[in-house]
Design an enzyme around this catalytic site. Sequence first.
Site, PDB file in Angstrom:
ATOM      1  N   LYS A  74       4.469 -11.050  -0.188  1.00 27.08           N
ATOM      2  CA  LYS A  74       3.206 -10.295  -0.079  1.00 27.08           C
ATOM      3  C   LYS A  74       2.434 -10.331  -1.404  1.00 27.08           C
ATOM      4  O   LYS A  74       1.193 -10.348  -1.424  1.00 27.08           O
ATOM      5  CB  LYS A  74       3.486  -8.834   0.321  1.00 27.08           C
ATOM      6  CG  LYS A  74       3.726  -8.634   1.817  1.00 27.08           C
ATOM      7  CD  LYS A  74       3.398  -7.206   2.268  1.00 27.08           C
ATOM      8  CE  LYS A  74       4.464  -6.213   1.866  1.00 27.08           C
ATOM      9  NZ  LYS A  74       4.135  -4.803   2.166  1.00 27.08           N
ATOM     10  N   ASP A  96      11.621  -2.892  -7.167  1.00 33.64           N
ATOM     11  CA  ASP A  96      11.630  -1.675  -6.349  1.00 33.64           C
ATOM     12  C   ASP A  96      11.469  -0.501  -7.313  1.00 33.64           C
ATOM     13  O   ASP A  96      12.265  -0.362  -8.247  1.00 33.64           O
ATOM     14  CB  ASP A  96      12.963  -1.582  -5.592  1.00 33.64           C
ATOM     15  CG  ASP A  96      13.000  -0.408  -4.628  1.00 33.64           C
ATOM     16  OD1 ASP A  96      12.300   0.604  -4.878  1.00 33.64           O
ATOM     17  OD2 ASP A  96      13.726  -0.499  -3.629  1.00 33.64           O
ATOM     18  N   SER A 173      -2.241  10.289  -5.320  1.00 31.18           N
ATOM     19  CA  SER A 173      -1.775  11.365  -4.456  1.00 31.18           C
ATOM     20  C   SER A 173      -2.394  11.144  -3.089  1.00 31.18           C
ATOM     21  O   SER A 173      -2.463  10.010  -2.592  1.00 31.18           O
ATOM     22  CB  SER A 173      -2.130  12.718  -5.061  1.00 31.18           C
ATOM     23  OG  SER A 173      -1.657  13.763  -4.249  1.00 31.18           O
ATOM     24  N   TYR A 187       6.091  14.164   3.098  1.00 29.47           N
ATOM     25  CA  TYR A 187       5.024  13.436   2.399  1.00 29.47           C
ATOM     26  C   TYR A 187       4.235  14.391   1.497  1.00 29.47           C
ATOM     27  O   TYR A 187       4.006  14.107   0.317  1.00 29.47           O
ATOM     28  CB  TYR A 187       4.116  12.773   3.439  1.00 29.47           C
ATOM     29  CG  TYR A 187       2.998  11.960   2.863  1.00 29.47           C
ATOM     30  CD1 TYR A 187       3.250  10.777   2.164  1.00 29.47           C
ATOM     31  CD2 TYR A 187       1.668  12.351   3.025  1.00 29.47           C
ATOM     32  CE1 TYR A 187       2.205  10.019   1.641  1.00 29.47           C
ATOM     33  CE2 TYR A 187       0.629  11.600   2.513  1.00 29.47           C
ATOM     34  CZ  TYR A 187       0.900  10.432   1.812  1.00 29.47           C
ATOM     35  OH  TYR A 187      -0.129   9.688   1.307  1.00 29.47           O
ATOM     36  N   LYS A 191       3.792  14.423  -2.606  1.00 29.71           N
ATOM     37  CA  LYS A 191       2.487  14.324  -3.266  1.00 29.71           C
ATOM     38  C   LYS A 191       2.146  15.592  -4.063  1.00 29.71           C
ATOM     39  O   LYS A 191       1.514  15.514  -5.112  1.00 29.71           O
ATOM     40  CB  LYS A 191       1.393  14.018  -2.232  1.00 29.71           C
ATOM     41  CG  LYS A 191       1.555  12.655  -1.534  1.00 29.71           C
ATOM     42  CD  LYS A 191       1.444  11.480  -2.505  1.00 29.71           C
ATOM     43  CE  LYS A 191       1.379  10.132  -1.791  1.00 29.71           C
ATOM     44  NZ  LYS A 191       1.258   8.996  -2.728  1.00 29.71           N
TER      45      LYS A 191
HETATM   46  N1  NDP Z   1      -3.687   4.791   3.697  1.00 29.45           N
HETATM   47  C1  NDP Z   1      -3.893   6.113   3.666  1.00 29.45           C
HETATM   48  O1  NDP Z   1      -4.325   6.727   4.658  1.00 29.45           O
HETATM   49  C2  NDP Z   1      -3.657   6.875   2.404  1.00 29.45           C
HETATM   50  C3  NDP Z   1      -2.809   6.425   1.413  1.00 29.45           C
HETATM   51  N2  NDP Z   1      -2.593   7.183   0.294  1.00 29.45           N
HETATM   52  C4  NDP Z   1      -1.660   6.723  -0.737  1.00 29.45           C
HETATM   53  O2  NDP Z   1      -2.153   5.520  -1.296  1.00 29.45           O
HETATM   54  C5  NDP Z   1      -1.069   4.687  -1.687  1.00 29.45           C
HETATM   55  C6  NDP Z   1      -1.240   3.309  -1.065  1.00 29.45           C
HETATM   56  O3  NDP Z   1      -1.297   3.438   0.329  1.00 29.45           O
HETATM   57  P1  NDP Z   1      -1.671   2.206   1.300  1.00 29.45           P
HETATM   58  O4  NDP Z   1      -2.516   1.267   0.564  1.00 29.45           O
HETATM   59  O5  NDP Z   1      -2.100   2.792   2.566  1.00 29.45           O
HETATM   60  O6  NDP Z   1      -0.190   1.593   1.494  1.00 29.45           O
HETATM   61  P2  NDP Z   1       0.328   0.207   2.099  1.00 29.45           P
HETATM   62  O7  NDP Z   1       1.502   0.544   2.967  1.00 29.45           O
HETATM   63  O8  NDP Z   1      -0.758  -0.602   2.678  1.00 29.45           O
HETATM   64  O9  NDP Z   1       0.889  -0.513   0.783  1.00 29.45           O
HETATM   65  C7  NDP Z   1       1.963   0.046   0.080  1.00 29.45           C
HETATM   66  C8  NDP Z   1       2.254  -0.754  -1.166  1.00 29.45           C
HETATM   67  O10 NDP Z   1       3.333  -0.151  -1.877  1.00 29.45           O
HETATM   68  C9  NDP Z   1       4.368  -1.109  -2.076  1.00 29.45           C
HETATM   69  N3  NDP Z   1       5.664  -0.439  -2.068  1.00 29.45           N
HETATM   70  C10 NDP Z   1       6.200   0.315  -1.080  1.00 29.45           C
HETATM   71  N4  NDP Z   1       7.419   0.732  -1.419  1.00 29.45           N
HETATM   72  C11 NDP Z   1       7.674   0.251  -2.663  1.00 29.45           C
HETATM   73  C12 NDP Z   1       8.787   0.334  -3.544  1.00 29.45           C
HETATM   74  N5  NDP Z   1       9.890   1.002  -3.213  1.00 29.45           N
HETATM   75  N6  NDP Z   1       8.706  -0.294  -4.748  1.00 29.45           N
HETATM   76  C13 NDP Z   1       7.582  -0.958  -5.090  1.00 29.45           C
HETATM   77  N7  NDP Z   1       6.514  -1.084  -4.294  1.00 29.45           N
HETATM   78  C14 NDP Z   1       6.557  -0.484  -3.096  1.00 29.45           C
HETATM   79  C15 NDP Z   1       4.199  -2.082  -0.904  1.00 29.45           C
HETATM   80  O11 NDP Z   1       4.754  -3.370  -1.132  1.00 29.45           O
HETATM   81  P3  NDP Z   1       6.295  -3.715  -0.717  1.00 29.45           P
HETATM   82  O12 NDP Z   1       6.520  -3.134   0.637  1.00 29.45           O
HETATM   83  O13 NDP Z   1       6.369  -5.210  -0.755  1.00 29.45           O
HETATM   84  O14 NDP Z   1       7.141  -3.095  -1.768  1.00 29.45           O
HETATM   85  C16 NDP Z   1       2.684  -2.176  -0.856  1.00 29.45           C
HETATM   86  O15 NDP Z   1       2.203  -3.025  -1.871  1.00 29.45           O
HETATM   87  C17 NDP Z   1       0.197   5.426  -1.278  1.00 29.45           C
HETATM   88  O16 NDP Z   1       0.707   6.128  -2.374  1.00 29.45           O
HETATM   89  C18 NDP Z   1      -0.289   6.396  -0.196  1.00 29.45           C
HETATM   90  O17 NDP Z   1       0.534   7.530  -0.113  1.00 29.45           O
HETATM   91  C19 NDP Z   1      -3.220   8.379   0.103  1.00 29.45           C
HETATM   92  C20 NDP Z   1      -4.073   8.860   1.045  1.00 29.45           C
HETATM   93  C21 NDP Z   1      -4.365   8.147   2.272  1.00 29.45           C
HETATM   94  C1  VSD Z   2     -12.249  24.146   1.428  1.00 29.94           C
HETATM   95  C2  VSD Z   2     -12.789  22.895   1.932  1.00 29.94           C
HETATM   96  C3  VSD Z   2     -11.833  22.064   2.731  1.00 29.94           C
HETATM   97  C4  VSD Z   2     -12.359  20.670   2.951  1.00 29.94           C
HETATM   98  C5  VSD Z   2     -11.788  19.875   4.078  1.00 29.94           C
HETATM   99  C6  VSD Z   2     -10.322  19.682   4.090  1.00 29.94           C
HETATM  100  C7  VSD Z   2      -9.896  18.494   4.871  1.00 29.94           C
HETATM  101  C8  VSD Z   2      -8.428  18.236   4.708  1.00 29.94           C
HETATM  102  C9  VSD Z   2      -7.974  16.997   5.398  1.00 29.94           C
HETATM  103  C10 VSD Z   2      -6.664  16.498   4.871  1.00 29.94           C
HETATM  104  C11 VSD Z   2      -6.452  15.066   5.225  1.00 29.94           C
HETATM  105  C12 VSD Z   2      -5.127  14.541   4.773  1.00 29.94           C
HETATM  106  C13 VSD Z   2      -5.059  13.049   4.948  1.00 29.94           C
HETATM  107  C14 VSD Z   2      -3.803  12.475   4.421  1.00 29.94           C
HETATM  108  C15 VSD Z   2      -3.880  10.987   4.413  1.00 29.94           C
HETATM  109  C16 VSD Z   2      -2.619  10.342   4.015  1.00 29.94           C
HETATM  110  O1  VSD Z   2      -2.198  10.462   2.914  1.00 29.94           O
HETATM  111  C17 VSD Z   2      -1.924   9.607   5.092  1.00 29.94           C
HETATM  112  N1  VSD Z   2      -2.771   8.723   5.822  1.00 29.94           N
HETATM  113  C18 VSD Z   2      -0.736   8.876   4.609  1.00 29.94           C
HETATM  114  O2  VSD Z   2      -1.119   7.861   3.819  1.00 29.94           O
END
Ligand code: NDP
Ligand code: VSD
Length: 324
Positions: A74, A96, A173, A187, A191
Site C-alpha cells: 500500500k 507497525d 483525533s 474508539y 481518542k
Molecule cells: N475516516 C473517518 O471517518 C475519520 C478518521 N479519523 C482518524 O483519521 C485517521 C486516519 O483515518 P482514515 O484515513 O480513515 O484511515 P484508513 O483506514 O483509510 O487508513 C489508515 C492508515 O493507518 C495505517 N495503519 C493502521 N494500523 C497501523 C499500524 N498498526 N501501524 C502503522 N500504520 C497503521 C494504515 O496502513 P496499514 O494498514 O498498511 O498499516 C493506513 O495507512 C485515524 O486516526 C482515524 O481515527 C478521524 C475522524 C474521522
Molecule cells: C455544541 C455544538 C455541537 C456541535 C455538533 C456536534 C456533532 C457531533 C458529531 C460527532 C461525529 C463523530 C464522528 C466520528 C468520526 C470517526 O472518527 C469515525 N468515522 C471513525 O473514523
Amino acid sequence: MADADLSFLALCALLPILFLIFLKLIVRPRPVQIPIKSRHVFITGGSSGIGLALARQAATEGARVTILARSLEKLEEAKTSIRLSTGIDVAIVSADVCDFDAVKAAVESAGPIDVLICNQGVFVAYELENQEMKEVRDMIDVNLIGTFNLVKAALPGMKSRSDRKPVSIAFMSSQAGQVGIYGYTAYSASKFGLRGLAEALQHEVIADDIHVSLIFPPDTDTPGFVEENKKKPRLTSIIAGSSGVMQADEVAKKALNGIKSGSFFVPCNFEGFLLAIATAGLSPQRSYLMAFVEVVSAGVLRIAGLCFQWTWYGSIEKWHAQKK
Ligand SMILES: NC(=O)C1=CN([C@@H]2O[C@H](COP(=O)(O)OP(=O)(O)OC[C@H]3O[C@@H](n4cnc5c(N)ncnc54)[C@H](OP(=O)(O)O)[C@@H]3O)[C@@H](O)[C@H]2O)C=CC1
Ligand SMILES: CCCCCCCCCCCCCCCC(=O)[C@@H](N)CO
C-alpha cells in the site's frame, strides 16, 4: 441625560476592548508559525485516506515527506499515486506503530523530523456488548499506545535538532474524541486519551519550541470509513450524521493549516468549530480572538450541546421503541 447615555455606550464599547487586550496579554502558549516548506514532515498511516491526502498536500507545499504504515504494498501504491499527481517523490517506511523497536528504527532511518503527524488509526464501531475485547485492545493499542511509541521515538531527535526553528507534533483525533458517541466506546476512549497526552505533552515540550496540535475531523470519506460503514450500528451513523461527511483532501487542508499556525485544537468543519468551543475546557489557546469567542459563547454553546444530546437521546429512545 444624553451625556449619561453616551458614557454608558462608551463603557459598553470599552469593556470588550479592554477584555481583548487582557486576553492578548495572557493567552499561552504564545502564537507561532511553523513553516513546512523544505522541512521534513513524517506522516503515519500515510498510505491511505486522510494520511495519504496529508502527504500529497505537504509534498505540494514543498515539504520533504515520509509516510509510514505496515503494508509495503500500500505504501508503494501511495508513493506512485503521489508521484503521478504531483511529480514529487515521498519516502516510505514500513512499521507497525505497536512495535516500539520497529518505530524507533523507522524514525531513525527517516532522519530528523520537523513535523510529526501521528495519523494512524483503526476503528470498528460496535456496542461494547457486541465488541470483542481484541478489537477494543486493538483500538487502544494502535490509536493511543502507538502514538506514545511514535512520540517517544521521535522526541529525542526533535529536541536536539540543529536548526532552532519551531517544530510540531500533531495527533489525529476525531470528533468522537470530543464527545462520546453510541458505538464508539473503545474508539472514543482511545481518542479522548490523545487529548490528555497532547495537553500534558505541550507543557513538557514548549521550552523546546515544539508545538502540539490535536485534529478533530468528522466522518471522512476514506477506505477505512467505507470498511467501517459495512457493519456500523445504525445509531452510530445517525448521531455522527449531525456533523456530515468530509472529503479526505478537505480534512488534510484544514489539518495542515492548523498545524502551520500552531493551533492546539484544529477543527475541520463548522460543527467542529462549535465543538471546539463547547469543549474548550482548560486546553491551551494561542489566539486571543478565539479565546474571546470561547468566553462570550460558552453559555449559548452549552445550551446547543444540551439540545444535541436531547436529539441524540431521542434517536436512541426511538430506536429501542422500534426494536420492541
Ligand atoms: N475516516 C473517518 O471517518 C475519520 C478518521 N479519523 C482518524 O483519521 C485517521 C486516519 O483515518 P482514515 O484515513 O480513515 O484511515 P484508513 O483506514 O483509510 O487508513 C489508515 C492508515 O493507518 C495505517 N495503519 C493502521 N494500523 C497501523 C499500524 N498498526 N501501524 C502503522 N500504520 C497503521 C494504515 O496502513 P496499514 O494498514 O498498511 O498499516 C493506513 O495507512 C485515524 O486516526 C482515524 O481515527 C478521524 C475522524 C474521522
Ligand atoms: C455544541 C455544538 C455541537 C456541535 C455538533 C456536534 C456533532 C457531533 C458529531 C460527532 C461525529 C463523530 C464522528 C466520528 C468520526 C470517526 O472518527 C469515525 N468515522 C471513525 O473514523
